[in-house]
Design a protein around this motif. Structure first.
Motif, short mmCIF file in Angstrom:
data_model
loop_
_atom_site.label_atom_id
_atom_site.label_comp_id
_atom_site.label_asym_id
_atom_site.label_seq_id
_atom_site.Cartn_x
_atom_site.Cartn_y
_atom_site.Cartn_z
N TRP A 174 -5.77 0.40 1.47
CA TRP A 174 -5.66 0.17 2.76
C TRP A 174 -4.42 -0.45 2.31
CZ3 TRP A 174 -9.87 -0.25 5.88
CH2 TRP A 174 -11.20 -0.12 4.97
N TYR A 175 -3.78 0.24 3.57
CA TYR A 175 -2.09 -0.91 3.68
C TYR A 175 -1.69 -1.24 4.82
CZ TYR A 175 -0.82 4.14 6.55
OH TYR A 175 -0.14 4.86 7.13
N ASN A 176 -0.79 -1.37 5.03
CA ASN A 176 0.12 -2.04 6.35
C ASN A 176 1.37 -2.02 6.28
OD1 ASN A 176 1.09 -3.81 4.34
ND2 ASN A 176 -0.04 -5.43 4.52
N ASP A 177 2.66 -0.66 5.91
CA ASP A 177 3.59 -0.82 6.19
C ASP A 177 3.41 -0.21 7.34
OD1 ASP A 177 3.44 -1.04 3.76
OD2 ASP A 177 3.48 1.55 3.02
N LYS A 178 4.59 -0.58 8.12
CA LYS A 178 5.03 -0.31 9.79
C LYS A 178 5.89 0.62 9.59
CE LYS A 178 3.21 -3.78 10.68
NZ LYS A 178 1.40 -3.78 12.09
N THR A 234 5.26 7.57 9.80
CA THR A 234 4.92 8.41 8.83
C THR A 234 5.25 9.57 8.57
OG1 THR A 234 3.56 9.91 10.64
CG2 THR A 234 2.65 7.47 10.18
N ALA A 273 3.13 3.89 11.83
CA ALA A 273 1.69 3.51 11.44
C ALA A 273 1.61 2.56 12.13
CB ALA A 273 2.21 3.33 9.74
N ALA A 331 -2.29 0.14 13.10
CA ALA A 331 -4.13 0.07 12.47
C ALA A 331 -4.56 0.53 14.13
CB ALA A 331 -3.48 -1.23 12.39
N THR A 336 -3.58 5.17 12.41
CA THR A 336 -3.28 6.31 11.05
C THR A 336 -3.97 6.34 9.44
OG1 THR A 336 -1.52 5.35 12.21
CG2 THR A 336 -1.23 6.06 9.65
N ASP A 381 -0.38 10.52 7.65
CA ASP A 381 0.54 10.26 6.44
C ASP A 381 0.34 10.30 5.53
OD1 ASP A 381 2.76 8.70 5.47
OD2 ASP A 381 2.07 6.96 6.62
N ASP A 436 -6.02 6.40 2.79
CA ASP A 436 -5.32 5.06 3.01
C ASP A 436 -5.36 4.13 4.15
OD1 ASP A 436 -3.93 2.66 1.61
OD2 ASP A 436 -2.44 3.96 1.13
N HIS A 490 -4.62 2.74 7.49
CA HIS A 490 -3.40 1.26 8.30
C HIS A 490 -4.51 0.04 9.02
CE1 HIS A 490 -0.72 -0.47 10.49
NE2 HIS A 490 0.27 0.35 9.48
#
Length: 179
Positions: free
Chosen positions: A94-98, A101, A107, A109, A112, A142, A153, A155
């Motif tokens: 899991w990732y949360n970068d904004k 891509t 990106a 939620a 993505t 991404d 991964d 988002h």
């Protein structure tokens, strides 16, 4: 003599009445026994029918499981979309970068997922089926340095601590859907 005839007549009447009552009693007993036998037969037939129904229900459950397995092993579509191919034994992180891509979008939620472009082409829609049954439908937008092979991964909007708690999920099945 008349007295004797009366006694004889009364005795005969009593005997006839007793025989009649006895015969009626015998008929009632025979009818009761016949009813009991019929009830026993119906009960036996009902038990046999119940066993047959239970066996059929078990057979239907087995067939449903086999059909579900067959559909999972040889899927043709998911939610009306044709399955191009699927990947077993994948891993989800899991990732949360904004940021931007690899495909040039932002990106987001719920939309993505980062993929290895050698496994899933960018822009492809994927359906990620977790071992616990949760399903995520995302678009491959991404890539990432740690996203190699069968790693996906996803988002999400979550804090770094929540991402750490989610960790890495193994044994995931991913369906790549037709565009």
């Amino acid at each position: 003599m008349r007295l004797k005839l009366n006694k004889l007549t009364i005795g005969t009447i009593i005997i006839v009445l007793m025989l009649s009552v006895g015969i009626n009693y015998k008929i009632a007993i025979d009818q009761e026994q016949a009813d009991e036998a019929r009830i026993a037969q119906l009960t036996s037939e009902a038990q046999v029918n119940q066993q047959m129904v239970e066996k059929m229900q078990k057979d239907i459950a087995i067939l449903r499981r086999e059909l579900a397995v067959q559909r999972e092993v040889y899927p043709t579509s998911r939610g009306g979309r044709r399955v191009v191919h699927y990947i077993d034994g994948a891993q989800v992180t899991w990732y949360n970068d904004k940021g931007k891509t690899a495909s040039g979008t932002t990106a987001t939620a719920g939309r993505t997922v980062a993929v290895d472009p050698d496994v899933v082409p960018l822009g492809a829609e994927v359906e990620i089926v977790m071992p616990d049954g949760r399903v995520f439908r995302r678009t491959a937008e991404d890539t990432g340095g740690a996203v190699k092979g069968k790693v996906f991964d996803v988002h999400i909007d979550a804090s770094d601590e929540e991402l750490y708690e989610l960790g890495r999920t193994h044994g995931v099945r991913v369906f790549v859907l037709d565009r």
